[in-house]
Design a protein around this motif. Sequence first.
Motif, PDB file in Angstrom:
ATOM      1  N   PHE A  21     -23.417  -0.653  13.519  1.00  0.00           N
ATOM      2  CA  PHE A  21     -23.552  -0.635  14.979  1.00  0.00           C
ATOM      3  C   PHE A  21     -23.302   0.759  15.545  1.00  0.00           C
ATOM      4  CE2 PHE A  21     -22.408  -5.413  15.370  1.00  0.00           C
ATOM      5  CZ  PHE A  21     -23.723  -5.740  15.076  1.00  0.00           C
ATOM      6  N   TYR A  22     -22.331   1.475  14.986  1.00  0.00           N
ATOM      7  CA  TYR A  22     -22.053   2.829  15.483  1.00  0.00           C
ATOM      8  C   TYR A  22     -23.228   3.768  15.197  1.00  0.00           C
ATOM      9  CZ  TYR A  22     -17.182   2.143  16.908  1.00  0.00           C
ATOM     10  OH  TYR A  22     -16.048   1.755  17.569  1.00  0.00           O
ATOM     11  N   TRP A  23     -23.831   3.647  14.016  1.00  0.00           N
ATOM     12  CA  TRP A  23     -24.999   4.473  13.710  1.00  0.00           C
ATOM     13  C   TRP A  23     -26.157   4.144  14.646  1.00  0.00           C
ATOM     14  CZ3 TRP A  23     -25.294   8.870  11.405  1.00  0.00           C
ATOM     15  CH2 TRP A  23     -24.414   9.212  10.371  1.00  0.00           C
ATOM     16  N   GLN A  24     -26.362   2.856  14.917  1.00  0.00           N
ATOM     17  CA  GLN A  24     -27.425   2.469  15.837  1.00  0.00           C
ATOM     18  C   GLN A  24     -27.131   2.929  17.258  1.00  0.00           C
ATOM     19  OE1 GLN A  24     -27.668  -1.748  15.194  1.00  0.00           O
ATOM     20  NE2 GLN A  24     -28.530  -1.535  13.140  1.00  0.00           N
ATOM     21  N   ALA A  25     -25.851   2.908  17.649  1.00  0.00           N
ATOM     22  CA  ALA A  25     -25.482   3.432  18.964  1.00  0.00           C
ATOM     23  C   ALA A  25     -25.761   4.929  19.046  1.00  0.00           C
ATOM     24  CB  ALA A  25     -24.010   3.147  19.243  1.00  0.00           C
ATOM     25  N   ALA A  26     -25.488   5.651  17.944  1.00  0.00           N
ATOM     26  CA  ALA A  26     -25.787   7.085  17.918  1.00  0.00           C
ATOM     27  C   ALA A  26     -27.282   7.335  18.059  1.00  0.00           C
ATOM     28  CB  ALA A  26     -25.263   7.700  16.622  1.00  0.00           C
ATOM     29  N   GLY A  27     -28.098   6.468  17.437  1.00  0.00           N
ATOM     30  CA  GLY A  27     -29.543   6.592  17.611  1.00  0.00           C
ATOM     31  C   GLY A  27     -29.957   6.392  19.053  1.00  0.00           C
ATOM     32  N   GLY A  28     -29.281   5.471  19.754  1.00  0.00           N
ATOM     33  CA  GLY A  28     -29.560   5.275  21.174  1.00  0.00           C
ATOM     34  C   GLY A  28     -29.232   6.515  21.992  1.00  0.00           C
ATOM     35  N   VAL A  29     -28.138   7.199  21.641  1.00  0.00           N
ATOM     36  CA  VAL A  29     -27.774   8.442  22.342  1.00  0.00           C
ATOM     37  C   VAL A  29     -28.858   9.496  22.147  1.00  0.00           C
ATOM     38  CG1 VAL A  29     -26.121  10.342  22.412  1.00  0.00           C
ATOM     39  CG2 VAL A  29     -25.308   7.992  22.245  1.00  0.00           C
ATOM     40  N   VAL A  30     -29.354   9.613  20.909  1.00  0.00           N
ATOM     41  CA  VAL A  30     -30.411  10.601  20.624  1.00  0.00           C
ATOM     42  C   VAL A  30     -31.649  10.310  21.460  1.00  0.00           C
ATOM     43  CG1 VAL A  30     -31.971  11.471  18.845  1.00  0.00           C
ATOM     44  CG2 VAL A  30     -29.553  11.113  18.316  1.00  0.00           C
ATOM     45  N   LEU A  31     -32.055   9.031  21.521  1.00  0.00           N
ATOM     46  CA  LEU A  31     -33.217   8.657  22.329  1.00  0.00           C
ATOM     47  C   LEU A  31     -32.988   8.957  23.807  1.00  0.00           C
ATOM     48  CD1 LEU A  31     -34.429   5.235  20.872  1.00  0.00           C
ATOM     49  CD2 LEU A  31     -35.643   7.406  20.851  1.00  0.00           C
ATOM     50  N   CYS A  32     -31.803   8.635  24.286  1.00  0.00           N
ATOM     51  CA  CYS A  32     -31.486   8.874  25.692  1.00  0.00           C
ATOM     52  C   CYS A  32     -31.569  10.360  26.031  1.00  0.00           C
ATOM     53  CB  CYS A  32     -30.095   8.331  26.007  1.00  0.00           C
ATOM     54  SG  CYS A  32     -29.604   8.519  27.740  1.00  0.00           S
ATOM     55  N   LEU A  33     -30.999  11.216  25.175  1.00  0.00           N
ATOM     56  CA  LEU A  33     -31.031  12.659  25.414  1.00  0.00           C
ATOM     57  C   LEU A  33     -32.453  13.203  25.302  1.00  0.00           C
ATOM     58  CD1 LEU A  33     -27.811  13.803  23.524  1.00  0.00           C
ATOM     59  CD2 LEU A  33     -28.160  13.610  25.993  1.00  0.00           C
ATOM     60  N   ALA A  34     -33.203  12.707  24.312  1.00  0.00           N
ATOM     61  CA  ALA A  34     -34.579  13.188  24.148  1.00  0.00           C
ATOM     62  C   ALA A  34     -35.416  12.844  25.373  1.00  0.00           C
ATOM     63  CB  ALA A  34     -35.194  12.582  22.894  1.00  0.00           C
ATOM     64  N   GLY A  35     -35.269  11.615  25.879  1.00  0.00           N
ATOM     65  CA  GLY A  35     -36.006  11.224  27.071  1.00  0.00           C
ATOM     66  C   GLY A  35     -35.599  12.029  28.283  1.00  0.00           C
ATOM     67  N   ALA A  36     -34.286  12.292  28.427  1.00  0.00           N
ATOM     68  CA  ALA A  36     -33.807  13.065  29.571  1.00  0.00           C
ATOM     69  C   ALA A  36     -34.307  14.509  29.511  1.00  0.00           C
ATOM     70  CB  ALA A  36     -32.280  13.029  29.612  1.00  0.00           C
ATOM     71  N   LEU A  37     -34.297  15.127  28.320  1.00  0.00           N
ATOM     72  CA  LEU A  37     -34.791  16.499  28.180  1.00  0.00           C
ATOM     73  C   LEU A  37     -36.290  16.585  28.467  1.00  0.00           C
ATOM     74  CD1 LEU A  37     -32.823  17.618  24.990  1.00  0.00           C
ATOM     75  CD2 LEU A  37     -32.467  18.402  27.335  1.00  0.00           C
ATOM     76  N   ALA A  38     -37.040  15.568  27.984  1.00  0.00           N
ATOM     77  CA  ALA A  38     -38.478  15.567  28.255  1.00  0.00           C
ATOM     78  C   ALA A  38     -38.752  15.424  29.748  1.00  0.00           C
ATOM     79  CB  ALA A  38     -39.142  14.429  27.476  1.00  0.00           C
ATOM     80  N   ALA A  39     -37.983  14.555  30.423  1.00  0.00           N
ATOM     81  CA  ALA A  39     -38.162  14.389  31.862  1.00  0.00           C
ATOM     82  C   ALA A  39     -37.816  15.671  32.611  1.00  0.00           C
ATOM     83  CB  ALA A  39     -37.305  13.225  32.366  1.00  0.00           C
ATOM     84  N   ALA A  40     -36.719  16.332  32.189  1.00  0.00           N
ATOM     85  CA  ALA A  40     -36.331  17.591  32.846  1.00  0.00           C
ATOM     86  C   ALA A  40     -37.384  18.675  32.636  1.00  0.00           C
ATOM     87  CB  ALA A  40     -34.985  18.066  32.280  1.00  0.00           C
ATOM     88  N   TRP A  41     -37.996  18.699  31.448  1.00  0.00           N
ATOM     89  CA  TRP A  41     -39.042  19.695  31.170  1.00  0.00           C
ATOM     90  C   TRP A  41     -40.268  19.462  32.035  1.00  0.00           C
ATOM     91  CZ3 TRP A  41     -43.918  19.106  28.648  1.00  0.00           C
ATOM     92  CH2 TRP A  41     -44.556  20.313  28.353  1.00  0.00           C
ATOM     93  N   LEU A  42     -40.658  18.168  32.189  1.00  0.00           N
ATOM     94  CA  LEU A  42     -41.809  17.856  33.024  1.00  0.00           C
ATOM     95  C   LEU A  42     -41.540  18.165  34.484  1.00  0.00           C
ATOM     96  CD1 LEU A  42     -42.852  14.467  31.369  1.00  0.00           C
ATOM     97  CD2 LEU A  42     -44.174  16.591  31.346  1.00  0.00           C
ATOM     98  N   LEU A  43     -40.332  17.893  34.953  1.00  0.00           N
ATOM     99  CA  LEU A  43     -39.990  18.220  36.319  1.00  0.00           C
ATOM    100  C   LEU A  43     -39.971  19.731  36.532  1.00  0.00           C
ATOM    101  CD1 LEU A  43     -37.188  15.589  36.988  1.00  0.00           C
ATOM    102  CD2 LEU A  43     -39.468  15.610  37.973  1.00  0.00           C
ATOM    103  N   GLY A  44     -39.544  20.458  35.501  1.00  0.00           N
ATOM    104  CA  GLY A  44     -39.516  21.913  35.616  1.00  0.00           C
ATOM    105  C   GLY A  44     -40.919  22.488  35.717  1.00  0.00           C
ATOM    106  N   ILE A  45     -41.862  21.908  34.942  1.00  0.00           N
ATOM    107  CA  ILE A  45     -43.263  22.375  35.039  1.00  0.00           C
ATOM    108  C   ILE A  45     -43.805  22.115  36.436  1.00  0.00           C
ATOM    109  CG2 ILE A  45     -45.607  21.861  34.251  1.00  0.00           C
ATOM    110  CD1 ILE A  45     -44.536  21.422  31.500  1.00  0.00           C
ATOM    111  N   ASN A  46     -43.485  20.928  36.983  1.00  0.00           N
ATOM    112  CA  ASN A  46     -44.020  20.573  38.296  1.00  0.00           C
ATOM    113  C   ASN A  46     -43.467  21.468  39.392  1.00  0.00           C
ATOM    114  OD1 ASN A  46     -45.615  18.785  39.945  1.00  0.00           O
ATOM    115  ND2 ASN A  46     -43.702  17.864  40.671  1.00  0.00           N
ATOM    116  N   SER A  47     -42.189  21.959  39.201  1.00  0.00           N
ATOM    117  CA  SER A  47     -41.595  22.818  40.224  1.00  0.00           C
ATOM    118  C   SER A  47     -42.261  24.171  40.314  1.00  0.00           C
ATOM    119  CB  SER A  47     -40.097  22.987  39.944  1.00  0.00           C
ATOM    120  OG  SER A  47     -39.894  23.679  38.727  1.00  0.00           O
ATOM    121  N   PHE A  48     -42.877  24.620  39.195  1.00  0.00           N
ATOM    122  CA  PHE A  48     -43.567  25.892  39.209  1.00  0.00           C
ATOM    123  C   PHE A  48     -45.012  25.745  39.691  1.00  0.00           C
ATOM    124  CE2 PHE A  48     -40.157  26.780  36.128  1.00  0.00           C
ATOM    125  CZ  PHE A  48     -39.664  27.947  36.681  1.00  0.00           C
TER     126      PHE A  48
END
Length: 298
Positions: free
Chosen positions: A271-298
């Motif tokens: 369960f802890y390993w699977q929870a860690a995988g959830g953290v990785v997915l959450c961070l990856a999605g957040a970074l991708a969203a921040a990158w897309l928002l950054g492109i739109n701001s320019f």
Amino acid sequence: MDIQGQLVGLACSVAVSAGGAWWFLRRFSQARHLLDTPTSKIRSAAQGYVEFYGVLHDSTEPQLLGPLTNTPCLWWRYKIEEYTSNGKKRSWRTLESGSSEALLRLDDSTGSCLIDPRGAQVRPLTREVWKGSLRHPLGAAKTGWRALFSNDERYRYTEERLHAGQPLYAIGDFRSSGGGRQGLDLPAAQGAVIREWKGDFGGLLQRFDSDGNGQLDEREWQRVQLAASLEAEDRHRRQSTQPVQHHLAKPREAQPFILSCAGEDELVRQFYWQAAGGVVLCLAGALAAAWLLGINSF
């Protein structure tokens, strides 16, 4: 990147981030529930959410047979899949699946407990996977040279089983009945008897409608209530003389209900390993969203 593509990418990124966060919270919460629940003995366990370690034994239920292999067992789960190919897209599509619902009997050094497996996360020790050319296999899985040189791969079969003598870790809602352990809630028991009698209203009138007018007046209704109260007390008295029976089932609250041949430590680690995988997915999605928002701001 055009605006429409950015919006689609942003929506996907947010969904991935939210899904990862949900997966992390779910698996982390399950791990904490397992760690925070002390191991109990069946005979002395408190009523409510508990965990047990024990060994599976044959119950009084008729013997089960695995639906794909006809192997005797205490519990089974199966899946039949078909291999599909559409251009470059290849996948296995589930055609049939199911699991048994017969009660399991868990024994420890102090007593026995019947387990209702419905709604449980079952992690069995025995799992067989093989392939064939027919939708329903003929007999057990192929082994040895037969499996090595078999080219029949249109269908894939999976059968999982629990057998007598296997160890089992169980966590869920524990209740005991009989043996005088349960107090009598007379108003509730009386109401249950009256509802049962109302199911046969004609019989109720025949017993208590003394003036034969097809209705129960106040005096006749008082007789119904008194008779129901006496019947409830009598049923409770008879139940109290029965031997104690212990049952484990799915909790009403959002707590894990797990039956596993692996122990608590292994489950928590998974369960802890699977929870860690959830953290990785959450961070990856957040970074991708921040990158897309950054492109739109320019």
